[in-house]
Design a protein around this motif. Structure first.
Motif, PDB file in Angstrom:
ATOM      1  N   ALA A  94       0.457  -1.486  -0.294  1.00 22.53           N
ATOM      2  CA  ALA A  94       0.115  -0.361   0.524  1.00 22.53           C
ATOM      3  C   ALA A  94       0.542   1.091  -0.050  1.00 22.53           C
ATOM      4  O   ALA A  94       0.775   2.398  -0.574  1.00 22.53           O
ATOM      5  N   ALA A  95       2.075   1.198   0.877  1.00 25.10           N
ATOM      6  CA  ALA A  95       3.094   2.463   0.488  1.00 25.10           C
ATOM      7  C   ALA A  95       3.333   2.982  -0.834  1.00 25.10           C
ATOM      8  O   ALA A  95       3.939   3.684  -1.230  1.00 25.10           O
ATOM      9  N   MET A  96       3.866   1.455  -0.833  1.00 29.52           N
ATOM     10  CA  MET A  96       4.678   1.618  -2.427  1.00 29.52           C
ATOM     11  C   MET A  96       3.179   2.038  -3.212  1.00 29.52           C
ATOM     12  O   MET A  96       3.897   3.223  -4.501  1.00 29.52           O
ATOM     13  N   GLY A  97       2.351   1.666  -3.238  1.00 27.02           N
ATOM     14  CA  GLY A  97       1.151   2.067  -4.551  1.00 27.02           C
ATOM     15  C   GLY A  97       1.005   3.870  -4.172  1.00 27.02           C
ATOM     16  O   GLY A  97       0.738   4.459  -5.481  1.00 27.02           O
ATOM     17  N   SER A  98       1.370   4.162  -2.952  1.00 26.93           N
ATOM     18  CA  SER A  98       0.944   5.561  -2.844  1.00 26.93           C
ATOM     19  C   SER A  98       2.019   6.753  -3.009  1.00 26.93           C
ATOM     20  O   SER A  98       2.202   7.524  -3.494  1.00 26.93           O
ATOM     21  N   GLY A  99       3.769   6.133  -3.436  1.00 29.01           N
ATOM     22  CA  GLY A  99       4.589   6.848  -3.872  1.00 29.01           C
ATOM     23  C   GLY A  99       5.821   6.687  -2.826  1.00 29.01           C
ATOM     24  O   GLY A  99       6.523   7.611  -3.200  1.00 29.01           O
ATOM     25  N   ALA A 100       5.727   6.115  -2.130  1.00 25.78           N
ATOM     26  CA  ALA A 100       6.740   5.899  -0.273  1.00 25.78           C
ATOM     27  C   ALA A 100       7.981   4.798  -1.734  1.00 25.78           C
ATOM     28  O   ALA A 100       7.564   4.113  -2.404  1.00 25.78           O
ATOM     29  N   ARG A 101       8.895   5.626  -0.476  1.00 31.38           N
ATOM     30  CA  ARG A 101       9.867   5.004  -0.859  1.00 31.38           C
ATOM     31  C   ARG A 101      10.507   3.763  -0.121  1.00 31.38           C
ATOM     32  O   ARG A 101      11.357   2.928   0.134  1.00 31.38           O
ATOM     33  N   GLY A 102       9.513   3.474   1.246  1.00 32.06           N
ATOM     34  CA  GLY A 102      10.198   2.622   2.268  1.00 32.06           C
ATOM     35  C   GLY A 102       9.456   2.582   3.260  1.00 32.06           C
ATOM     36  O   GLY A 102       8.461   3.628   3.351  1.00 32.06           O
ATOM     37  N   VAL A 103       8.683   1.032   4.086  1.00 32.83           N
ATOM     38  CA  VAL A 103       8.744   1.362   5.223  1.00 32.83           C
ATOM     39  C   VAL A 103       9.581   1.088   6.089  1.00 32.83           C
ATOM     40  O   VAL A 103      10.187  -0.008   6.099  1.00 32.83           O
ATOM     41  N   ILE A 104       8.647   1.359   7.571  1.00 28.76           N
ATOM     42  CA  ILE A 104       9.946   1.075   8.664  1.00 28.76           C
ATOM     43  C   ILE A 104       9.157   1.066  10.205  1.00 28.76           C
ATOM     44  O   ILE A 104       7.873   1.731  10.032  1.00 28.76           O
TER      45      ILE A 104
END
Length: 510
Positions: A94-104
């Motif tokens: 979901a984060a990648m689909g929104s344009g984020a570069r990563g998740v922590i």
């Protein structure tokens, strides 16, 4: 340069914990901590440079994923990382689909936090370089130079020459874009050890709406300097790239770069035919053998028949040249028909082998090859300074004018040394001759002294014969000659002279 980070976290406990960890990381600067989505959007727009933004999943009132989309749309060069309670596959997708570069997670280890932020900051810096290199057309309307390289057949070194030209020109302070239009077999990523998910096919799909953001997203910035537009990873994708799309892509790139170099491969397609037609300079690489030279002649004649480019407007570059080759440039010139470049690329595979195998052009240290690339660049007109950089030439001229007097002084000192040496030599010749004359004629009467002087002066040339600056004497059995040393010009004299002596040997037997 420190990585500038903004935290978008409503939970003060989480914000304080992450802030404490950031303070332990070197080269990281927290430039803001915002508790709401509105405050975060405002802060990102107000701060001069932001590398990374961390958005907590519980921030409000705008949902975190919607906030990430909003930030990415407003600031395409910004790297956003989602902070979540758990980094599950669903949250990551979901984060990648929104344009984020990563998740922590909201409680990461220090090494994990450092790794995520460094990767995101590096991506952000790359994107900023894209946008800086992708500015609008200058007011003058100047377009960058377009060079298209084609191979007479496979294996003539087209890609090698294109890559090293791009690297050399980038190191010479030109903005350079290297385009791989060998759409089915192009392998620039292999030669440069790069991986990038976008290619020329992505720009072709959006050819009618090319802007800075779209172009920047498709390009890869190589550490050596040139920006890369790669060929499609799958050869069949080349069918979707039309000549019209190539025209739009190359035109867009020429407005953003000083020099655009196209590796068009050795196959005749609509795409590379357009690159040949649009180019300021077209170079066909050929090895010094009959099949390659015939191939160069066929392809140039094909372009002439199709009215793509006249044969006389194409240059042929001889690669793998060696003096021991059976075919030398004079014969090759007669065989290809098209103009042959004066520059040649030497045959030295060993010098290129390590660089080709490791994907690192900097490993090529061979001086002859590097000089050859420089000569090719100069002959192709790629070293002409862009208009906005011509001030550098003026600065160099001013610097040269400043050291010109010093050069003149050094030259005068060298010349003065030569004059002193000549004076010493003539004085020595004259004293030897005077000693012999005194031994034979004597030196008591005026006529004897005049004859001795005449014989001594006969051994001297030019202005050194001047009687005002030449003195002869006989003292204690030695003939001494003193000649005043000239200053800069033989007619100008110093107040001091150079004296040499020669023993007078009595030859009368008395």
């Amino acid at each position: 340069m420190a990585q500038r980070v903004i935290l978008g976290i409503g939970d003060r406990t989480v914000a304080a914990a992450l802030g404490g960890q950031f303070h332990e990381l070197p080269d990281v600067e927290i430039v803001g901590v915002e508790g709401t989505s509105g405050e975060l959007i405002g802060a990102v727009g107000a701060v001069p440079r932001v590398d990374v933004v961390l958005v907590h999943e519980d921030i409000g009132p705008l949902p975190a994923l919607d906030l990430i989309r909003e930030l990415v749309v407003r600031h395409p060069q910004l790297a956003v990382i989602l902070v979540a309670g758990e980094a599950t596959a669903e949250i990551f997708a979901a984060a990648m689909g929104s344009g984020a570069r990563g998740v922590i997670t909201d409680d990461p280890t220090l090494s994990e936090l450092q790794s995520r932020v460094e990767q995101a900051a590096e991506w952000s810096a790359t994107m900023r370089r894209h946008f800086q290199g992708g500015a609008d057309v200058p007011a003058s309307g100047r377009l960058g130079t377009l060079l298209t390289l084609c191979g007479a057949k496979g294996g003539t070194g087209t890609t090698t020459v294109a890559i090293h030209l791009a690297v050399a020109l980038a190191s010479a302070d030109r903005t350079v874009c290297l385009v791989d239009l060998d759409l089915q077999t192009g392998d620039i990523p292999g030669y440069l050890d790069v991986q990038h998910r976008h290619s020329v096919a992505d720009l072709a799909a959006a050819a009618d709406g090319l802007d800075s953001a779209v172009v920047a997203e498709a390009l890869f910035v190589h550490p050596a300097g040139p920006h890369l537009l790669l060929s499609p990873p799958h050869g069949e994708d080349s069918e979707e790239i039309s000549a019209r799309a190539v025209r739009q892509i190359l035109t867009a790139l020429r407005t953003r770069y000083d020099i655009v170099i196209v590796d068009a491969g050795s196959q005749a397609t609509e795409a590379n035919a357009m690159a040949v037609e649009l180019a300021d300079t077209v170079v066909v690489t050929a090895t010094p053998d009959v099949p390659a030279l015939r191939g160069a002649k066929r392809i140039t004649q094909l372009w002439t028949r199709l009215q793509i480019r006249r044969e006389q407007d194409v240059q042929v570059l001889l690669t793998r040249h060696d003096r021991r080759n059976e075919i030398q440039p004079d014969l090759a010139r007669k065989m290809v028909g098209a103009p042959l470049m004066k520059a040649t690329v030497p045959a030295n595979f060993r010098a290129l082998e390590e660089a080709a195998n490791t994907g690192s052009p900097a490993l090529v240290k061979n001086g002859d090859f590097r000089k050859a690339i420089g000569k090719v660049a100069a002959e192709a007109g790629l070293l002409d300074a862009p208009a906005e950089r011509r001030g550098d030439s003026g600065a160099a001229l001013v610097e040269f004018a400043g050291i010109l007097p010093l050069i003149g002084i050094v030259v005068l000192l060298i010349w003065q040394t030569v004059l002193v040496g000549l004076t010493s030599m003539y004085s020595s010749h004259a004293s030897n001759e005077a000693a012999r004359a005194v031994a034979v004629l004597g030196y008591d009467r005026p006529d004897e002294r005049a004859e001795v002087r005449e014989r001594a002066v006969a051994r001297i040339a030019g202005a050194w014969k001047d009687e005002r600056h030449l003195r002869i004497s006989v003292v204690d059995g030695y003939a001494r000659v003193t000649i005043d040393s000239p200053v800069v010009l033989p007619g100008w004299r110093t107040p001091f002279g150079i004296t040499t002596s020669a023993r007078v040997v009595d030859e009368t037997g008395e």
